[in-house]
Structure formats: structure tokens, C-alpha cells
Design an enzyme around this catalytic site. Structure first.
Site, PDB file in Angstrom:
ATOM      1  CG  LEU A  74      -1.928   1.166   1.289  1.00  0.00           C
ATOM      2  CD1 LEU A  74      -2.739   1.342   0.006  1.00  0.00           C
ATOM      3  CD2 LEU A  74      -2.854   0.995   2.491  1.00  0.00           C
ATOM      4  CB  ILE A  98       5.026   2.084  14.023  1.00  0.00           C
ATOM      5  CG1 ILE A  98       4.771   0.597  13.742  1.00  0.00           C
ATOM      6  CG2 ILE A  98       4.979   2.911  12.744  1.00  0.00           C
ATOM      7  CD1 ILE A  98       3.377   0.303  13.188  1.00  0.00           C
ATOM      8  CB  ALA A 154       0.070  -3.930   8.939  1.00  0.00           C
ATOM      9  CB  THR A 193       0.091  -8.281   6.171  1.00  0.00           C
ATOM     10  OG1 THR A 193       1.318  -8.289   5.426  1.00  0.00           O
ATOM     11  CG2 THR A 193      -0.280  -6.838   6.505  1.00  0.00           C
ATOM     12  CE1 TYR A 200      -2.983  -8.795   9.363  1.00  0.00           C
ATOM     13  CE2 TYR A 200      -4.988  -9.836   8.551  1.00  0.00           C
ATOM     14  CZ  TYR A 200      -4.086  -8.787   8.534  1.00  0.00           C
ATOM     15  OH  TYR A 200      -4.293  -7.724   7.693  1.00  0.00           O
ATOM     16  CE  LYS A 212      -4.412  -4.485  10.542  1.00  0.00           C
ATOM     17  NZ  LYS A 212      -3.447  -3.365  10.296  1.00  0.00           N
ATOM     18  CD1 TRP A 233     -10.018 -10.996   0.716  1.00  0.00           C
ATOM     19  CD2 TRP A 233     -10.638 -11.795  -1.267  1.00  0.00           C
ATOM     20  NE1 TRP A 233     -10.803 -12.089   0.949  1.00  0.00           N
ATOM     21  CE2 TRP A 233     -11.202 -12.611  -0.255  1.00  0.00           C
ATOM     22  CE3 TRP A 233     -10.912 -12.101  -2.594  1.00  0.00           C
ATOM     23  CZ2 TRP A 233     -11.992 -13.719  -0.529  1.00  0.00           C
ATOM     24  CZ3 TRP A 233     -11.709 -13.201  -2.884  1.00  0.00           C
ATOM     25  CH2 TRP A 233     -12.236 -14.008  -1.865  1.00  0.00           C
TER      26      TRP A 233
END
Length: 283
Positions: free
Chosen positions: A12, A38, A61, A63, A126, A130, A151
Site C-alpha cells: 500500500l 512504529i 502492519a 500481514t 492476525y 488488527k 483481499w
């Protein structure tokens, strides 16, 4: 408006970089995990002190869904502690936080698209981390947007589409799970959505900002099998794709059987147009 993006080298993060030039009013600063860790509060504070961002988009993240089952501490450190650290430093600098979350916060037992206020019930490490990250943000700093997506694929990093294209170059036939239903999301579309939220909604003292949780994916729904078949169709690849049940492809982490997200809220509040998942494969 200064926008700080974490996890710049991830899928992303790279997608945001690819469209950043279209948002001329935003001064976007990209930090990789080596530049902004972070999980390190001192590092977070020094970066925020340097750039003093108006907005922070957290794409950092853990993932690796299956790996998380054997690395829960690592997943927790990034997805929970990291999220909380960002929320705390955002509060210090009065920075609006946009945090990307996942359809994995749900158990997949629904039979209609999930709304933002449906009760989460994650089934694996996971999803649990989250959700805990969402909760940590909400309890730390009120000026936040949590964007749940699903997805995610693109031309960047590792994802289902790239895996399918690689396997298609190596094999004549593939077996793909057909009993998990969700919606593919083009990471570039998601990137444009995040920057649109920022560029069209500047906080002012007299403006009520619509903070909270939002769903975003492309429109429509399909199985992983149908997703793969559509990829091969659009790329004009002759690969024999066989549908199989999840039981034939066991994984360490259980996937939601159904995780379609209802996007009514984000479309209404921000006027965002969302295209169909098949169209986005062409894009």
C-alpha cells in the site's frame, strides 16, 4: 498539508507513492520501516518532531496471516503496540491518523456484507491483533479514521494476483479455494481513497470531522477461484483452474468464509465512487 506515510516500502505504501503526484495540495513524506519503526516510541517522536504532519497514514502492519500463528509476539508488537504508539504521538502533535485494518476482524459467519458497527470476532492471531490495534487507537486518540479493507492486490510487493501470474508461468493447471467469498481490492484504488479523504476534508475549529471506522474495497464479490479465473481471463492466459474446498487446502490460520464489506458509509460521507473488482484488474 503535510502527510506522513508509514510502511512506505510495503504494497500500500508503494501504491500511495504511485498516485501521490495527483494530489498537488498534499506534501507527502514516505517513511520505510527502517526510517520510522512504529514499535519504537522514541523513533516515532523524533520523526513527528521533524515533520510535524497534519495527517499520518499508517500502512505499516504485520500481514503474514499464517506466520502470525507462530509469531504472535511479532504480530502484536507491530499491529497493536505500533498502532498505539502512532495514536499517542498523533495526539501529541494533533495529527489526524488514518489506519488501515482488515476484514479479518470478522469471523466470516455472516450472510450479508459487513457494516462498520457489526460485532468483530476474529478467529486467528492476525485478525485478533488488527482488532486490538483498532481498539488501542480508539482508546488513545479520537481524531482517527480506521479503514477496513480486504483481499488487497496490485503490481507492488507480494499478493494473490502476482502469485497467480507467477504460478501460471510455471504450471498448466492450478487448484484454488472456491468456498471463501470476499472482494478483491486494488491497492492503487485504496491509496486514492485515503488521499481523497485527506485532500477533501481539512479540519477546521468549527468543522465536525466524521472520524471513526469505514469499510473500503472494490465493489462486487467473488471466491478466490473466481478471482484467479478472472485474472487469467484478462491476461489471456490458458491455465486450467480447478475449484477446491478450503478443507483441501488447510492453512495454519482460518480464513473468514465470507468477508464482503458494505461500503455505503464511505461513499455517502466522502462521496467516493467505487468501481467493480473486475474493472480494477484491467486497471
Amino acid at each position: 498539508m503535510v502527510v506522513l506515510v508509514t510502511g512506505a516500502n510495503g504494497q500500500l505504501g508503494q501504491a500511495i507513492q504511485s498516485v501521490a503526484g495527483n494530489f498537488h495540495s498534499l506534501d507527502i513524506i514516505f517513511c520505510s520501516s527502517s526510517e520510522l519503526n512504529i514499535t519504537d516510541t522514541t523513533n516515532c517522536e523524533s520523526v513527528f518532531e521533524k515533520f510535524k504532519p497534519n495527517f499520518c497514514i499508517n500502512t505499516a502492519a504485520y500481514t503474514a496471516v499464517d506466520k502470525a500463528e507462530t509469531e504472535p509476539e511479532k504480530a502484536y508488537a507491530i499491529n497493536v503496540i505500533g498502532a498505539q504508539n502512532l495514536a499517542a504521538v498523533c495526539k501529541t502533535y494533533d495529527t489526524v491518523l488514518l489506519h488501515v485494518s482488515t476484514d479479518f476482524v470478522f469471523d466470516g459467519l455472516a450472510n450479508q456484507p459487513y457494516l462498520e458497527d457489526d460485532v468483530p470476532n476474529p478467529t486467528g492471531v492476525y485478525g485478533v491483533t488488527k482488532l486490538q490495534g483498532e481498539q488501542a487507537i480508539a482508546s488513545t486518540w479520537n481524531k482517527h479514521f480506521i479503514i477496513r479493507t480486504s483481499w488487497v492486490y496490485s503490481q507492488f510487493a507480494n499478493n494473490f494476483m502476482k502469485t497467480m501470474l507467477r504460478l501460471a508461468s510455471e504450471r498448466d493447471s492450478l487448484s484454488v479455494v472456491s468456498d471463501q467469498i470476499g472482494t478483491p481490492t486494488n491497492a492503487v484504488d485504496l491509496a486514492e481513497c485515503l488521499l481523497t479523504i485527506i485532500s477533501t476534508h481539512h479540519p477546521t475549529p468549527n468543522t465536525q470531522y466524521p472520524f471513526g471506522i469505514y469499510n473500503y474495497s472494490n465493489e462486487g464479490q467473488c471466491s478466490w477461484y473466481e478471482f484467479a479465473a478472472e485474472i487469467f481471463k484478462q491476461y489471456q492466459l490458458s491455465v486450467n483452474v480447478n475449484p477446491i474446498p478450503s478443507s483441501a487446502y488447510p492453512t495454519p490460520a482460518k480464513r473468514p468464509a465470507y468477508s464482503v464489506l458494505d461500503k455505503s458509509k464511505i461513499k455517502t460521507v466522502f462521496g467516493i465512487n467505487i468501481s467493480n473488482w473486475q474493472e480494477q484488474i484491467k486497471k
